[in-house]
Each structure stands twice: as C-alpha cells, then as structure tokens.
Motif scaffolding. Structure first.
Motif, PDB file in Angstrom:
ATOM      1  N   TYR A   1      26.079  45.684  38.718  1.00  0.00           N
ATOM      2  CA  TYR A   1      26.398  44.316  38.300  1.00  0.00           C
ATOM      3  C   TYR A   1      27.800  44.237  37.696  1.00  0.00           C
ATOM      4  CZ  TYR A   1      21.551  42.713  38.953  1.00  0.00           C
ATOM      5  OH  TYR A   1      20.337  42.368  39.483  1.00  0.00           O
ATOM      6  N   MET A   2      28.177  45.246  36.922  1.00  0.00           N
ATOM      7  CA  MET A   2      29.522  45.227  36.344  1.00  0.00           C
ATOM      8  C   MET A   2      30.588  45.286  37.437  1.00  0.00           C
ATOM      9  SD  MET A   2      29.221  44.755  33.132  1.00  0.00           S
ATOM     10  CE  MET A   2      27.843  43.706  33.671  1.00  0.00           C
ATOM     11  N   GLN A   3      30.305  45.988  38.529  1.00  0.00           N
ATOM     12  CA  GLN A   3      31.244  46.014  39.649  1.00  0.00           C
ATOM     13  C   GLN A   3      31.289  44.653  40.342  1.00  0.00           C
ATOM     14  OE1 GLN A   3      33.477  48.578  40.773  1.00  0.00           O
ATOM     15  NE2 GLN A   3      34.184  46.668  41.704  1.00  0.00           N
ATOM     16  N   VAL A   4      30.143  43.977  40.426  1.00  0.00           N
ATOM     17  CA  VAL A   4      30.139  42.623  40.992  1.00  0.00           C
ATOM     18  C   VAL A   4      31.001  41.695  40.138  1.00  0.00           C
ATOM     19  CG1 VAL A   4      28.714  40.611  41.528  1.00  0.00           C
ATOM     20  CG2 VAL A   4      27.881  42.899  42.097  1.00  0.00           C
ATOM     21  N   PHE A   5      30.867  41.778  38.814  1.00  0.00           N
ATOM     22  CA  PHE A   5      31.687  40.960  37.924  1.00  0.00           C
ATOM     23  C   PHE A   5      33.172  41.223  38.176  1.00  0.00           C
ATOM     24  CE2 PHE A   5      27.943  39.860  35.539  1.00  0.00           C
ATOM     25  CZ  PHE A   5      28.288  38.746  34.779  1.00  0.00           C
TER      26      PHE A   5
END
Length: 307
Positions: free
Chosen positions: A188-192
């Motif tokens: 999710y942090m990579q998606v952000f």
C-alpha cells in the motif's frame, strides 16, 4: 415480499408498510427496504431498522509525502506500517510497479488471487470474472508486484480514476506463506508513492457492502479505518449506483458474530449527502467490546444484542 438467497444469506425485500408490521419468518437472516423515502426513516428506525448506504467506498488523501500520511495514523498503526517495510527489506522482497498493467502481470496476480478466493466461505472471484475488461483497459490500471527471488509473494491491482483524481486499489492478494498484513501494508505504501508520482490526489481502498459479516468481515472495516481511510456512500463517487437501504438483521446463522452495520446518523438530517455522518452498530449474540471498532469518522458505536 420477495425473498432472495445470495451466498448463503437469505434476505426478505419488503416495502415500508411491510417492514413496519413485519414478523420474522423461519429461514430469514435479514429484512430490507430498498430506497426508503426520508419520511419513513423515523418509523423504520423505531422498528429496529438502520438506514444505510448499500455500498461504501474508502478514501484517503495521498498526502505530500509518506511521512505526512503516516502522521495521520495512530502510533500502533504507524509501527505496523514500518514493520511491514522492514519485513520486505529483510526478506529481500522487491516491489515492482507494472504500469500500464500488462497481461503477464495480471495473470501472475490471479494465481495468488484464485487461491485466496477459493479458501473463503463466500468468496466471489470478481478479478477473474473481469479479466478481459481489465486487460482491455490496461492503460487505466497499474499493479504493484512483490517478488522474492522469482516467486510472487503479493500484488495489488489499481485503477486510475482520472475523473476524480483517485487511485483505486481494486484487488490485493498475498501468498499464504507470507506475513500477509505486513506485506499488504508495504505494498500500500508503494501504491501511495506511485499515486504521488502520477499526480493523483486520493487513494481508494475499494468498495464494500455496508453490512460487514457476510461478504466482507468486521476485521476488514477495522483494518481500513486504522489506515485512516474514510468510508463514503459509493454512489457519490460513481463506483456503485445502488440506492440507500434500511436493514434489520434477524439472526447471525449466515453472518459472523459480531457483524457490523455502517449506517447514517440521521438526527437533523433531511437529505443524505457525501458528508452525512455515519455510525456503526455491532450485531451480536454475546457481549462485545465496541471500542475496538471505533474510528474518527463515526459519531457512535452501538451494540445490538439479538434475542
């Protein structure tokens, strides 16, 4: 009255008049009024019904940086995100972005997704069912893929909603052997970060039915709210066009105990908007602590003891 059974849940669909005089029948789990008029809300509430969006879509601002997003989380959740990132680093897992989404990346994701869905009590393989449509719109999608050596450990498939400047995390799946929650948070942090680089304003963590306990579980509600996503009636974002509903849960045979129903706080409300406040009610056959499901966007968390 019409009766339908969907993935084991039997629902009576009734009119307002039928709801106000309804007597439970054997075999029914839920009784529901679709699109109840505002004039009927008070009477329905007095009869034990909750007025709620059919589906909610979870939204969070991307933020100027990862630190600005993490500053909105509780200390516990912030540590969980960092633990997920450390796990990825220590295991030598590489996070790769496939943009636009290509067939090989999506089919690799489906190997994890199909296994996950098959293990679920009421799993519906939406991603598999929509494969052709998603690949045809590959320019409007990207994926974050988590590889350990050559083995895929997890993947998120995301849709670009340019019309509302939002990246929608449509599907996420992990291998059973991975530390699932840690890996999901790292992805999710990579998606952000990808959304920031693309210039999008918001992230959506997808859409769920407002009743958690059947297709989606209360733990999913707690997970999304802990990440400081806020649920919005899905029809206001164009993700679902289902009207509002009034629902009364009769029993938990086909639901989890507790189940959670996300509904409108209607005191003083005449017209429902995207900003109408929400409350949650835990529906249970036993005692339950409501504090574990509290969230900043809720006006209250109630407990409804069946029987």
């Amino acid at each position: 009255m019409d009766v339908e059974t969907t993935h084991g849940l039997t629902t009576a669909l009734v009119t307002v008049d039928e709801a106000l005089t309804f007597s439970p029948h054997d075999g029914l789990d839920v009784v529901r009024v679709v699109d109840p008029p505002a004039a009927a809300w008070p009477a329905l509430q007095r009869a034990g019904f909750a007025v709620h969006p059919s589906w909610v879509t979870w939204i969070a601002p991307v933020g100027a940086s990862e630190e600005s997003y993490l500053s909105r989380l509780s200390g516990k959740e912030r540590r969980s995100v960092r633990a997920g990132q450390r796990f990825v680093a220590s295991e030598g897992i590489a996070l790769k972005v496939a943009s636009p989404l290509d067939e090989a990346s999506f089919d690799a994701f489906l190997t994890l997704y199909d296994a996950q869905i098959s293990s679920m009590r009421h799993g519906v393989p939406y991603a598999r069912m929509e494969r052709s449509e998603i690949l045809a719109a590959g320019a409007d999608y990207f994926a974050v893929l988590a590889y350990s050596s050559s083995a895929l450990q997890g993947a998120c498939v995301c849709r670009l909603r340019r019309d509302i400047s939002t990246v929608v995390i449509r599907f996420a799946s992990t291998a059973p052997s991975s530390r699932q929650q840690r890996l999901v948070r790292a992805m999710y942090m990579q998606v952000f970060q990808t959304a920031r680089e693309m210039g999008f304003n918001d992230i959506s963590l997808g859409s769920d039915p407002a009743l958690y306990g059947h297709m989606a579980k209360p733990g999913l509600f707690a997970f999304k709210s802990a990440l400081r996503f806020t649920p919005v009636p899905a029809r206001f974002l164009g993700t679902m066009d289902d009207p509002d509903e009034a629902t009364k849960v009769l029993r938990l045979d086909a639901l989890t105990d507790p189940s959670l129903l996300l509904s409108y706080q209607l005191e003083g409300v005449e017209v429902i908007t995207q900003h109408t406040p929400l409350r949650a009610d835990l529906i249970t056959d036993t005692a339950v602590d409501p504090a574990q499901y509290d969230a900043p966007f809720l006006t209250d968390v109630g407990v409804h003891l069946l029987g």
